[in-house]
Design an enzyme around this catalytic site. Sequence first.
Site, short mmCIF file in Angstrom:
data_model
loop_
_atom_site.label_atom_id
_atom_site.label_comp_id
_atom_site.label_asym_id
_atom_site.label_seq_id
_atom_site.Cartn_x
_atom_site.Cartn_y
_atom_site.Cartn_z
N ASP A 32 0.92 -1.16 0.02
CA ASP A 32 -0.06 0.04 0.00
C ASP A 32 1.01 1.32 -0.10
O ASP A 32 2.05 1.32 0.63
CB ASP A 32 -0.95 -0.13 1.14
CG ASP A 32 -1.94 0.86 0.98
OD1 ASP A 32 -2.27 1.40 -0.04
OD2 ASP A 32 -2.66 1.46 2.11
N HIS A 49 2.30 3.45 -9.05
CA HIS A 49 2.12 2.07 -9.47
C HIS A 49 3.16 1.33 -10.19
O HIS A 49 3.70 0.36 -9.86
CB HIS A 49 0.87 1.70 -10.21
CG HIS A 49 -0.21 2.14 -9.34
ND1 HIS A 49 -0.64 1.83 -8.13
CD2 HIS A 49 -1.54 3.13 -9.79
CE1 HIS A 49 -1.68 2.28 -7.88
NE2 HIS A 49 -2.19 3.09 -8.65
N LEU A 143 10.60 -20.55 -4.84
CA LEU A 143 9.60 -19.79 -4.07
C LEU A 143 8.04 -19.98 -4.74
O LEU A 143 8.00 -19.92 -6.00
CB LEU A 143 10.01 -18.33 -3.89
CG LEU A 143 9.15 -17.40 -3.28
CD1 LEU A 143 9.91 -16.57 -2.32
CD2 LEU A 143 8.41 -16.81 -4.37
C1 IPE Z 1 -5.65 -2.66 -0.14
O1 IPE Z 1 -5.17 -1.33 -0.19
C2 IPE Z 1 -5.44 -3.32 -1.38
C3 IPE Z 1 -3.99 -3.52 -1.99
C4 IPE Z 1 -2.99 -3.11 -1.46
C5 IPE Z 1 -4.13 -4.02 -3.23
P1 IPE Z 1 -6.43 -0.39 -0.52
O2 IPE Z 1 -5.52 1.11 -0.40
O3 IPE Z 1 -7.26 -0.73 -1.65
O4 IPE Z 1 -7.00 -0.32 1.08
P2 IPE Z 1 -7.98 0.83 1.95
O5 IPE Z 1 -8.96 1.33 0.67
O6 IPE Z 1 -6.87 2.02 2.17
O7 IPE Z 1 -8.41 -0.05 2.78
C1 IPE Z 2 -1.54 0.36 -3.27
O1 IPE Z 2 -1.30 1.67 -3.39
C2 IPE Z 2 -1.74 -0.26 -4.61
C3 IPE Z 2 -3.10 -0.83 -4.99
C4 IPE Z 2 -4.30 -0.72 -4.00
C5 IPE Z 2 -3.70 -1.33 -6.20
P1 IPE Z 2 -2.55 2.68 -3.50
O2 IPE Z 2 -2.93 2.88 -4.82
O3 IPE Z 2 -3.92 1.98 -2.54
O4 IPE Z 2 -1.78 3.94 -2.85
P2 IPE Z 2 -2.59 5.11 -1.75
O5 IPE Z 2 -3.18 4.12 -0.50
O6 IPE Z 2 -3.76 5.60 -2.36
O7 IPE Z 2 -1.31 5.71 -1.33
MG MG Z 3 -3.93 2.44 -0.65
#
Ligand code: IPE
Ligand code: IPE
Ligand code: MG
Length: 254
Positions: A32, A49, A143
């Site tokens: 995240d 990303h 792995l």
């Molecule tokens: C969780 O992250 C999902 C992934 C890392 C793939 P999100 O960014 O979607 O989660 P919330 O919305 O903060 O809970």
């Molecule tokens: C994690 O990073 C990637 C996915 C959930 C696909 P985010 O896109 O959730 O990044 P933040 O949380 O908005 O910083």
């Molecule tokens: Mg996120």
Amino acid sequence: MPLPLATATEGISPDNVSGNSTVPRHIAVIMDGNGRWAAARGLPRLAGHRAGAEAVTRCLKAARAKGVEYLTLYAFSSENWRRGPDEVADLTGLLRFYLRHKVNELHKQNVRILFVGDTHRFGQDLCDELAHAERLTGANTGLTLLLALSYGGRSEIVQAAKAIARAAMRGELDPDSIDETVVSNHLLTAGIPDPDVIVRTSGEHRLSNFLLWQSAYAELVFLEQMWPDFNETTFNQILEIYARRERRFGARPA
Ligand code: IPE
Ligand code: IPE
Ligand code: MG
């Protein structure tokens, strides 16, 4: 072959920690913080990303070097479809790019690739590529990389409940024989040991629908670092934290 040990923690040196008990067998990561990493640099979310995808390579390399057997990465949740078509297209495009460019390399590294989630939602083309990656690497003995794509823990439990109910209705399963093993065996992760540790980057302290059943006794590690900054040092830090934890599984403290 002796497995490399985790970096020493207070009072524990690599010489006096025995075997691989400090190295978790299964690490699961909620990757995240890509968006915030990009925003902090004045960049579009896609740049975050992209940088996040590079962090996956670093994480995988570190996991292999330490002899971790299973690495599960939460790449796209069942709720991430709410992000809108642009961001979903960016994420799907990145996934396709990495499948095309990395699967052969992973295969050469003896990595077995598996996917869990409602992957059909990504469309037939991508599903074919996922199936190809699973088939190509299916016999590999290094792995196991489990990628959670369009994955949601609750929906996984719902589909397991449905499958169990159907088996009971067909008379193939006595409802009284349903136990935790039966449920585990109907999950998408059937046959894969529960994660020893679940890591979440970016300072958020929640599971966001990740491995709800399997996380029952996982050690939870929350890091402030944004996922795109994840590197070998972060990985070693996780192993150190894990090595300091005492896992009791409900028993009396040692
Ligand atoms: C969780 O992250 C999902 C992934 C890392 C793939 P999100 O960014 O979607 O989660 P919330 O919305 O903060 O809970
Ligand atoms: C994690 O990073 C990637 C996915 C959930 C696909 P985010 O896109 O959730 O990044 P933040 O949380 O908005 O910083
Ligand atoms: Mg996120």
